[in-house]
Design a protein around this motif. Structure first.
Motif, PDB file in Angstrom:
ATOM      1  N   LEU A 127     -35.265   0.475  12.998  1.00  0.00           N
ATOM      2  CA  LEU A 127     -34.681   1.805  12.596  1.00  0.00           C
ATOM      3  C   LEU A 127     -34.332   2.394  13.617  1.00  0.00           C
ATOM      4  N   GLY A 128     -32.896   2.784  13.790  1.00  0.00           N
ATOM      5  CA  GLY A 128     -32.500   3.399  14.829  1.00  0.00           C
ATOM      6  C   GLY A 128     -32.629   4.746  14.971  1.00  0.00           C
ATOM      7  N   SER A 129     -32.336   5.462  16.107  1.00  0.00           N
ATOM      8  CA  SER A 129     -32.590   6.784  16.417  1.00  0.00           C
ATOM      9  C   SER A 129     -32.085   7.726  15.441  1.00  0.00           C
ATOM     10  N   GLU A 130     -30.895   7.401  14.782  1.00  0.00           N
ATOM     11  CA  GLU A 130     -30.140   8.535  13.847  1.00  0.00           C
ATOM     12  C   GLU A 130     -31.032   8.367  12.454  1.00  0.00           C
ATOM     13  N   GLU A 131     -31.314   7.132  12.105  1.00  0.00           N
ATOM     14  CA  GLU A 131     -32.077   7.213  10.594  1.00  0.00           C
ATOM     15  C   GLU A 131     -33.393   7.591  11.107  1.00  0.00           C
ATOM     16  N   PHE A 132     -33.834   7.465  11.963  1.00  0.00           N
ATOM     17  CA  PHE A 132     -35.193   8.243  12.420  1.00  0.00           C
ATOM     18  C   PHE A 132     -35.243   9.768  12.331  1.00  0.00           C
ATOM     19  N   GLU A 133     -34.229  10.095  13.002  1.00  0.00           N
ATOM     20  CA  GLU A 133     -34.014  11.511  13.095  1.00  0.00           C
ATOM     21  C   GLU A 133     -33.680  12.200  11.328  1.00  0.00           C
ATOM     22  N   ARG A 134     -32.855  11.533  10.984  1.00  0.00           N
ATOM     23  CA  ARG A 134     -32.808  11.905   9.497  1.00  0.00           C
ATOM     24  C   ARG A 134     -34.142  11.870   8.649  1.00  0.00           C
ATOM     25  N   LEU A 135     -34.965  10.830   8.908  1.00  0.00           N
ATOM     26  CA  LEU A 135     -36.304  10.792   8.068  1.00  0.00           C
ATOM     27  C   LEU A 135     -37.062  12.162   8.584  1.00  0.00           C
ATOM     28  N   VAL A 136     -36.999  12.497   9.772  1.00  0.00           N
ATOM     29  CA  VAL A 136     -37.882  13.633  10.548  1.00  0.00           C
ATOM     30  C   VAL A 136     -37.135  15.011   9.685  1.00  0.00           C
ATOM     31  N   VAL A 137     -36.124  15.180   9.678  1.00  0.00           N
ATOM     32  CA  VAL A 137     -35.420  16.239   8.919  1.00  0.00           C
ATOM     33  C   VAL A 137     -36.017  16.105   7.555  1.00  0.00           C
ATOM     34  N   ASP A 138     -35.780  15.112   6.745  1.00  0.00           N
ATOM     35  CA  ASP A 138     -36.218  14.915   5.407  1.00  0.00           C
ATOM     36  C   ASP A 138     -37.602  15.505   5.301  1.00  0.00           C
ATOM     37  N   GLU A 139     -38.517  15.229   6.002  1.00  0.00           N
ATOM     38  CA  GLU A 139     -39.897  15.346   6.030  1.00  0.00           C
ATOM     39  C   GLU A 139     -40.060  16.723   6.390  1.00  0.00           C
ATOM     40  N   LEU A 140     -39.220  17.329   7.247  1.00  0.00           N
ATOM     41  CA  LEU A 140     -39.503  18.825   7.617  1.00  0.00           C
ATOM     42  C   LEU A 140     -39.151  19.568   6.481  1.00  0.00           C
ATOM     43  N   ASP A 141     -37.867  19.212   5.812  1.00  0.00           N
ATOM     44  CA  ASP A 141     -37.770  19.811   4.507  1.00  0.00           C
ATOM     45  C   ASP A 141     -38.837  20.017   3.519  1.00  0.00           C
ATOM     46  N   LEU A 142     -39.681  19.018   3.464  1.00  0.00           N
ATOM     47  CA  LEU A 142     -40.639  18.914   2.474  1.00  0.00           C
ATOM     48  C   LEU A 142     -41.935  19.548   2.665  1.00  0.00           C
ATOM     49  N   LEU A 143     -42.103  20.403   3.777  1.00  0.00           N
ATOM     50  CA  LEU A 143     -43.346  20.915   4.263  1.00  0.00           C
ATOM     51  C   LEU A 143     -43.010  22.280   3.544  1.00  0.00           C
ATOM     52  N   PRO A 144     -44.309  22.858   3.357  1.00  0.00           N
ATOM     53  CA  PRO A 144     -44.395  24.309   2.619  1.00  0.00           C
ATOM     54  C   PRO A 144     -43.820  25.238   3.322  1.00  0.00           C
ATOM     55  N   ASP A 145     -43.088  26.270   2.526  1.00  0.00           N
ATOM     56  CA  ASP A 145     -42.364  27.371   3.325  1.00  0.00           C
ATOM     57  C   ASP A 145     -43.270  28.133   4.267  1.00  0.00           C
ATOM     58  N   GLU A 146     -44.590  28.295   3.669  1.00  0.00           N
ATOM     59  CA  GLU A 146     -45.350  29.403   4.480  1.00  0.00           C
ATOM     60  C   GLU A 146     -45.775  28.548   5.922  1.00  0.00           C
ATOM     61  N   MET A 147     -45.506  27.214   6.026  1.00  0.00           N
ATOM     62  CA  MET A 147     -45.838  26.619   7.225  1.00  0.00           C
ATOM     63  C   MET A 147     -44.691  26.855   8.102  1.00  0.00           C
ATOM     64  N   VAL A 148     -43.627  26.529   7.751  1.00  0.00           N
ATOM     65  CA  VAL A 148     -42.410  26.612   8.321  1.00  0.00           C
ATOM     66  C   VAL A 148     -41.778  28.186   8.682  1.00  0.00           C
ATOM     67  N   ASP A 149     -41.938  29.072   7.709  1.00  0.00           N
ATOM     68  CA  ASP A 149     -41.284  30.397   8.016  1.00  0.00           C
ATOM     69  C   ASP A 149     -41.566  31.033   9.182  1.00  0.00           C
ATOM     70  N   GLY A 150     -42.520  30.914   9.648  1.00  0.00           N
ATOM     71  CA  GLY A 150     -43.275  31.706  10.694  1.00  0.00           C
ATOM     72  C   GLY A 150     -42.845  31.263  11.894  1.00  0.00           C
ATOM     73  N   LEU A 151     -42.243  29.917  12.244  1.00  0.00           N
ATOM     74  CA  LEU A 151     -41.688  29.296  13.220  1.00  0.00           C
ATOM     75  C   LEU A 151     -40.595  30.009  13.831  1.00  0.00           C
ATOM     76  N   GLU A 152     -40.756  30.616  15.021  1.00  0.00           N
ATOM     77  CA  GLU A 152     -39.602  31.339  15.837  1.00  0.00           C
ATOM     78  C   GLU A 152     -39.522  30.548  17.217  1.00  0.00           C
ATOM     79  N   ASN A 153     -38.092  30.369  17.494  1.00  0.00           N
ATOM     80  CA  ASN A 153     -37.742  30.010  18.701  1.00  0.00           C
ATOM     81  C   ASN A 153     -38.541  28.440  18.986  1.00  0.00           C
ATOM     82  N   VAL A 154     -38.361  27.755  17.842  1.00  0.00           N
ATOM     83  CA  VAL A 154     -39.084  26.284  18.229  1.00  0.00           C
ATOM     84  C   VAL A 154     -37.747  25.327  17.669  1.00  0.00           C
ATOM     85  N   VAL A 155     -37.600  24.268  18.414  1.00  0.00           N
ATOM     86  CA  VAL A 155     -36.655  23.265  18.260  1.00  0.00           C
ATOM     87  C   VAL A 155     -37.454  21.946  17.832  1.00  0.00           C
ATOM     88  N   PHE A 156     -36.969  21.175  17.020  1.00  0.00           N
ATOM     89  CA  PHE A 156     -37.622  19.789  16.685  1.00  0.00           C
ATOM     90  C   PHE A 156     -36.627  18.802  17.324  1.00  0.00           C
TER      91      PHE A 156
END
Length: 116
Positions: free
Chosen positions: A4-33
């Motif tokens: 599994l290459g870097s681009e495919e892995f990054e896509r999986l991370v983005v997909d899993e990040l999108d599945l996290l509950p809004d209340e968990m990610v809405d409070g994130l400020e000035n954070v990069v993944f």
């Protein structure tokens, strides 16, 4: 899984990040993944890292601050996963774990909550 290459892995991370509950990610400020192949020491022991100042210790946090980083390490995560579903699960758990550090939750508390 090792193929599994870097681009495919990054896509999986983005997909899993999108599945996290809004209340968990809405409070994130000035954070990069970000994704990296391995930690600086080259080991396979660390799956992810929160690099920043958690909310409980920020004080006068203002404009001009570099963003905090949540890093997921591709090769260590691939090494612990037997298949794609297990990799997705490990990415999910690692994201939750590192986001919890952003909110000031330490490893002991995460362990007590079943995320350690």
């Amino acid at each position: 899984m090792q193929a599994l290459g870097s681009e495919e892995f990054e896509r999986l991370v983005v997909d899993e990040l999108d599945l996290l509950p809004d209340e968990m990610v809405d409070g994130l400020e000035n954070v990069v993944f970000v994704t990296e192949d391995r930690p600086e020491d080259g080991s396979l022991d660390l799956l992810g890292l929160y690099d920043g100042v958690d909310l409980t210790r920020r004080g006068n946090y203002g404009f001009g601050e570099l963003p905090d980083r949540i890093i997921l390490y591709r090769e260590p995560l691939l090494a612990v996963a037997a298949d794609l579903e297990e990799l997705k699960d490990q990415i999910h758990v690692t994201l939750v774990h590192e986001i919890a550090h952003y909110y000031g939750i330490d490893d002991d508390e995460l362990h007590d909550l079943g995320w350690g």
